[in-house]
Each structure stands twice: as C-alpha cells, then as structure tokens.
Design a protein around this motif. Structure first.
Motif, mmCIF file in Angstrom:
data_model
loop_
_atom_site.group_PDB
_atom_site.id
_atom_site.type_symbol
_atom_site.label_atom_id
_atom_site.label_comp_id
_atom_site.label_asym_id
_atom_site.label_seq_id
_atom_site.Cartn_x
_atom_site.Cartn_y
_atom_site.Cartn_z
ATOM 1 N N MET A 3 0.950 -1.179 0.013
ATOM 2 C CA MET A 3 0.017 -0.153 -0.045
ATOM 3 C C MET A 3 0.805 1.322 -0.122
ATOM 4 O O MET A 3 1.677 1.379 0.774
ATOM 5 N N ASP A 4 0.647 2.327 -0.956
ATOM 6 C CA ASP A 4 1.583 3.496 -1.095
ATOM 7 C C ASP A 4 0.976 4.257 -0.003
ATOM 8 O O ASP A 4 -0.057 4.267 0.255
ATOM 9 N N ASN A 5 1.922 5.068 0.673
ATOM 10 C CA ASN A 5 1.720 5.945 1.718
ATOM 11 C C ASN A 5 2.343 7.144 1.448
ATOM 12 O O ASN A 5 2.542 8.130 2.361
ATOM 13 N N THR A 6 1.921 7.570 0.282
ATOM 14 C CA THR A 6 2.217 9.076 -0.297
ATOM 15 C C THR A 6 0.876 9.768 -0.751
ATOM 16 O O THR A 6 0.154 9.118 -1.297
ATOM 17 N N PHE A 7 0.803 10.624 -0.261
ATOM 18 C CA PHE A 7 -0.634 11.735 -0.550
ATOM 19 C C PHE A 7 0.020 13.012 -0.931
ATOM 20 O O PHE A 7 0.895 13.544 -0.604
ATOM 21 N N THR A 8 -0.966 13.506 -1.767
ATOM 22 C CA THR A 8 -1.020 14.777 -2.216
ATOM 23 C C THR A 8 -1.892 15.778 -1.990
ATOM 24 O O THR A 8 -3.284 15.430 -2.082
ATOM 25 N N VAL A 28 -7.629 10.605 -1.429
ATOM 26 C CA VAL A 28 -8.867 10.045 -0.578
ATOM 27 C C VAL A 28 -9.839 11.122 -0.584
ATOM 28 O O VAL A 28 -10.037 12.315 -0.064
ATOM 29 N N PRO A 29 -10.729 10.817 -1.746
ATOM 30 C CA PRO A 29 -12.015 11.578 -1.961
ATOM 31 C C PRO A 29 -12.663 11.928 -0.531
ATOM 32 O O PRO A 29 -12.943 10.921 0.053
ATOM 33 N N GLY A 30 -12.963 13.010 -0.568
ATOM 34 C CA GLY A 30 -13.938 13.406 0.723
ATOM 35 C C GLY A 30 -13.119 13.966 1.798
ATOM 36 O O GLY A 30 -13.620 14.429 3.068
ATOM 37 N N LEU A 31 -11.772 13.679 1.799
ATOM 38 C CA LEU A 31 -10.972 14.244 2.932
ATOM 39 C C LEU A 31 -10.968 15.746 2.685
ATOM 40 O O LEU A 31 -10.336 16.147 1.779
ATOM 41 N N PHE A 32 -11.269 16.314 3.693
ATOM 42 C CA PHE A 32 -11.122 17.822 3.597
ATOM 43 C C PHE A 32 -10.794 18.374 5.120
ATOM 44 O O PHE A 32 -11.071 17.859 6.122
ATOM 45 N N ARG A 60 -2.184 14.110 7.972
ATOM 46 C CA ARG A 60 -1.670 12.890 8.613
ATOM 47 C C ARG A 60 -2.674 12.566 9.746
ATOM 48 O O ARG A 60 -3.421 11.619 10.007
ATOM 49 N N ASP A 61 -3.267 13.762 10.524
ATOM 50 C CA ASP A 61 -4.110 13.378 11.635
ATOM 51 C C ASP A 61 -5.635 13.104 10.899
ATOM 52 O O ASP A 61 -6.131 12.274 11.361
ATOM 53 N N ALA A 62 -5.872 13.563 9.921
ATOM 54 C CA ALA A 62 -7.064 13.361 9.166
ATOM 55 C C ALA A 62 -7.149 12.072 8.532
ATOM 56 O O ALA A 62 -8.078 11.392 8.683
ATOM 57 N N LEU A 63 -5.978 11.524 8.310
ATOM 58 C CA LEU A 63 -5.690 10.264 7.651
ATOM 59 C C LEU A 63 -5.974 8.864 8.817
ATOM 60 O O LEU A 63 -6.410 8.091 8.357
ATOM 61 N N THR A 64 -5.814 9.343 10.076
ATOM 62 C CA THR A 64 -6.095 8.657 11.055
ATOM 63 C C THR A 64 -7.502 7.928 11.104
ATOM 64 O O THR A 64 -7.754 6.989 11.378
ATOM 65 N N LEU A 65 -8.480 8.808 10.741
ATOM 66 C CA LEU A 65 -10.061 8.650 10.213
ATOM 67 C C LEU A 65 -10.255 7.581 9.029
ATOM 68 O O LEU A 65 -11.205 7.190 9.015
ATOM 69 N N PRO A 98 -8.650 4.257 8.458
ATOM 70 C CA PRO A 98 -7.778 3.119 8.340
ATOM 71 C C PRO A 98 -7.782 2.140 7.107
ATOM 72 O O PRO A 98 -6.554 1.340 6.983
ATOM 73 N N ASP A 99 -8.854 2.059 6.423
ATOM 74 C CA ASP A 99 -8.717 1.547 5.418
ATOM 75 C C ASP A 99 -7.882 2.053 4.096
ATOM 76 O O ASP A 99 -7.456 1.434 3.151
ATOM 77 N N ILE A 100 -7.517 3.336 4.315
ATOM 78 C CA ILE A 100 -6.454 3.834 3.228
ATOM 79 C C ILE A 100 -5.229 3.813 3.661
ATOM 80 O O ILE A 100 -4.300 3.540 2.842
ATOM 81 N N THR A 101 -4.770 4.089 4.890
ATOM 82 C CA THR A 101 -3.383 3.709 5.302
ATOM 83 C C THR A 101 -3.326 3.104 6.605
ATOM 84 O O THR A 101 -4.107 3.638 7.510
ATOM 85 N N GLU A 102 -2.354 2.314 7.029
ATOM 86 C CA GLU A 102 -2.129 1.618 8.347
ATOM 87 C C GLU A 102 -1.285 2.890 9.209
ATOM 88 O O GLU A 102 -1.083 2.434 10.366
ATOM 89 N N ASP A 103 -0.323 3.501 8.670
ATOM 90 C CA ASP A 103 0.762 4.248 8.871
ATOM 91 C C ASP A 103 0.379 5.743 8.610
ATOM 92 O O ASP A 103 0.969 6.375 8.026
ATOM 93 N N ALA A 104 -0.605 6.220 9.118
ATOM 94 C CA ALA A 104 -1.227 7.640 8.903
ATOM 95 C C ALA A 104 -0.044 8.551 9.296
ATOM 96 O O ALA A 104 0.261 9.659 8.628
ATOM 97 N N LYS A 105 0.716 8.530 10.715
ATOM 98 C CA LYS A 105 1.619 9.215 11.166
ATOM 99 C C LYS A 105 2.734 9.172 10.387
ATOM 100 O O LYS A 105 3.720 10.296 10.185
ATOM 101 N N GLY A 106 3.088 8.070 9.594
ATOM 102 C CA GLY A 106 4.260 8.142 8.750
ATOM 103 C C GLY A 106 4.157 8.282 7.313
ATOM 104 O O GLY A 106 4.996 8.150 6.429
ATOM 105 N N ALA A 107 2.952 8.709 7.048
ATOM 106 C CA ALA A 107 2.402 9.245 5.645
ATOM 107 C C ALA A 107 3.477 10.290 4.999
ATOM 108 O O ALA A 107 3.726 11.320 5.632
ATOM 109 N N GLU A 108 3.612 10.203 3.800
ATOM 110 C CA GLU A 108 4.571 11.220 3.015
ATOM 111 C C GLU A 108 3.429 12.179 2.252
ATOM 112 O O GLU A 108 2.777 11.533 1.577
ATOM 113 N N VAL A 109 3.332 13.358 2.774
ATOM 114 C CA VAL A 109 2.442 14.506 2.315
ATOM 115 C C VAL A 109 3.069 15.405 1.552
ATOM 116 O O VAL A 109 3.934 16.140 1.965
#
Length: 126
Positions: free
Chosen positions: A1-6, A23-27, A41-46, A48-59
């Motif tokens: 699973m890619d942990n890179t987000f734009t 992540v459609p709908g993430l605002f 990263r904080d929003a990604l914790t909501l 968990p099906d998108i990423t298991e490592d929200a705190k380590g996500a590359e944004v």
C-alpha cells in the motif's frame, strides 16, 4: 500500500483549505502551509482502510491559486537570475584569462570588465 499523499491547498477567507487527491472526501483546513502535512496525517487516522501508518505518511503539499502562482513565478525568475549570474561569472573568468594570456595588465582587464584590478586577478586565476 502506497503511503504517499498529495494535498492540494487553496486560500479561502484567511484559511488554507485542503483536499487530498488519494482520499476523496478528505477535507481539512489550516492557517499556515507548514501545518498542512500534520493536519493531513491527523485526518488520515480517520481512514484506516486507506493507510495503516497515517503518522508516517508522506504528504506533498501543492499550493494552488493566485498566491501560489505569484510565488511560483518569483521562484522561476530567481532560478533564471542564478543561472544568468553563473553564466556571467564563467564568461568573466574566460575573458579575464584570455586577456591576461594576451599580455594585458590586471588593471586594464579590470577596466575592460568593469571590476577592480584585484577582482580581475581573481577571475584570471580561478
């Protein structure tokens, strides 16, 4: 699973509004650009099906709108100016070497190049 987000950020009434391509709908929103990666990263914790490592996500933050356009243009012009300065320095060095090899004094070289004789000597020996 890619942990890179734009994260695309647009200025709106004193806030940066942020959407995330992956992540459609993430605002989210924040006052400062430097806060966006943490907010995403904080929003990604909501999600968990998108990423298991929200705190380590590359944004990667991509500012948009007039402010981003002006900053991008200024950065491009700064880079062009740096490149032009590097070319001018190389040309000055080559000219100083050539003139020195032709027997001109550093004072004459400085006069021709519009620099001090000390600078002409530095250019000629670099």
């Amino acid at each position: 699973m890619d942990n890179t987000f734009t994260a695309r950020a647009s200025r709106d009434e004193g806030w940066w509004t942020v959407t995330v391509d992956e992540v459609p709908g993430l605002f989210t929103q924040t006052r400062r650009l430097d806060q966006i990666p943490g907010m995403v990263r904080d929003a990604l914790t909501l999600f968990p099906d998108i990423t298991e490592d929200a705190k380590g996500a590359e944004v990667t933050v991509v500012p948009q709108g007039p402010a981003a356009d002006a900053a991008h243009e200024a950065a491009e012009l700064r880079n062009l100016a740096r490149e032009a300065q590097e070319q001018a320095t190389a040309s000055m060095q080559a000219a100083a070497r050539e003139l020195s090899a032709g027997g001109l004094t550093f004072r004459d070289i400085g006069s021709l190049l519009g620099v001090s004789y000390q600078q002409a000597q530095k250019l000629a020996v670099q």
